[in-house]
Scaffold this active site. Structure first.
Site, PDB file in Angstrom:
ATOM      1  CB  SER A  41      52.450 -14.033  20.013  1.00 10.54           C
ATOM      2  OG  SER A  41      53.434 -13.979  19.009  1.00 10.54           O
TER       3      SER A  41
ATOM      4  CG  HIS B  16      52.447 -10.545  15.758  1.00  8.99           C
ATOM      5  ND1 HIS B  16      51.816 -11.663  15.261  1.00  8.99           N
ATOM      6  CD2 HIS B  16      53.071 -10.928  16.901  1.00  8.99           C
ATOM      7  CE1 HIS B  16      52.050 -12.684  16.080  1.00  8.99           C
ATOM      8  NE2 HIS B  16      52.812 -12.271  17.060  1.00  8.99           N
TER       9      HIS B  16
END
Length: 306
Positions: A93, A197
């Site tokens: 991430s 996301h």
């Protein structure tokens, strides 16, 4: 032959006291970061007097800077003394920005500028995230479909046994109950505000893409594995992939599996951080791959015997 891979954790590592061992060790880098963000990162990370680490606007630059300090310590203490040159780098991430900085795609200040722009573009967007352990992704999808929770989507494919979901806060609360009833061993809401996301991050894409167009990336010194594709980044698509990174799931398990299948010989992973969360995930992935290989070998042996 042994290949080394450096991995960087993402947002979610934030906690009071983070990075305590490194702030005094790299004062010049910390001073440059403080000047860029406009506040004391040392005070934020070590004391957090106003509980700002709970906000993405502060947690994202804090994670990026602490990861950068951790990488410099890892390089000085382990990699350089042992003449270890990474064969690849990847981040989970937000950690992808540290991986890109470590590979020389952009410098520390540019990476921090992008992280600040990402934090600014995403900090007010709604939603929450949920970690699920003990159900595979088909079982999760079936449970969510039965309950009618279409806006809860896959955010992080961490391992065969661990998945992170994103979605609107009310649906995430429902999903927590539903997945526990479906047999999950652990269902935990993450200490992150926002549905990263996932499609809920779409409003951040345009302003963040505009910031990405202002940078001039360099070719990486070593491959940087892209969270969106589980394959090495290409400079010509870097801006598009980092924009997609906001709304697409982190393919962590496929990325690690690809490295283990592609790099020659043994692969040693080095985590630039202090919690070891990625190291534990990688161990689970490696164990699952060994079990699959053993099962395949047994099936093959059985067919030969018959």
């Amino acid at each position: 032959m042994t290949a080394a891979v450096v991995v960087f954790p993402g947002q979610g590592i934030q906690r009071r006291g983070m990075g305590a061992r490194w702030f005094d060790r790299f004062p010049d880098l910390v001073a440059r970061a403080d000047e860029q963000v406009g506040y004391s990162l040392r005070r934020l990370c070590l004391d957090d007097p106003h509980n700002r680490l709970a906000w993405g606007l502060f947690a994202q630059p804090a994670a990026y800077v602490v990861n950068a300090l951790a990488y410099r310590a890892l390089r000085a203490d382990v990699l350089e003394p042992n003449r270890i040159e990474p064969a690849a780098v990847l981040g989970h991430s937000l950690g992808e920005y540290n991986a890109l900085e470590a590979a020389g795609v952009f410098d520390f200040a540019t990476g921090l500028r992008l992280v600040l722009a990402r934090a600014d573009a995403t900090c007010d967007l709604p939603g929450r995230m949920l970690a699920v352990v003990g159900l595979d992704r088909d079982e999760i999808a079936a449970a969510l479909a039965r309950q009618g929770l279409p806006d809860v989507t896959l955010a992080n494919l961490n391992s065969a046994a661990q998945t992170v979901l994103s979605g609107p806060a009310p649906q995430i609360a429902q999903a927590q109950t539903v997945l526990r009833a479906a047999g999950a061993r652990l269902v935990t809401r993450l200490r992150i505000n926002g549905a990263y996301h996932s499609p809920l991050m779409a409003p951040a894409a345009r302003p963040f893409a505009a910031e990405l167009r202002r940078i001039r990336p360099r070719h990486p010194r070593v491959p940087v594995i892209c969270n969106v594709t589980a394959r090495p980044h290409r400079i010509e698509t870097l801006g598009r992939r980092l924009t997609e990174h906001l709304t697409h799931p982190v393919l962590w398990q496929p990325s690690i599996e690809w490295l283990l299948d592609t790099l020659p010989g043994r692969v040693d992973f080095y985590e630039a951080g202090e919690d070891g969360v990625l190291t534990r995930l990688i161990q689970h992935i490696e164990n699952d791959m060994r079990r699959r290989d053993n099962d395949t070998a047994r099936v093959g042996a059985t067919k030969e015997d018959t």
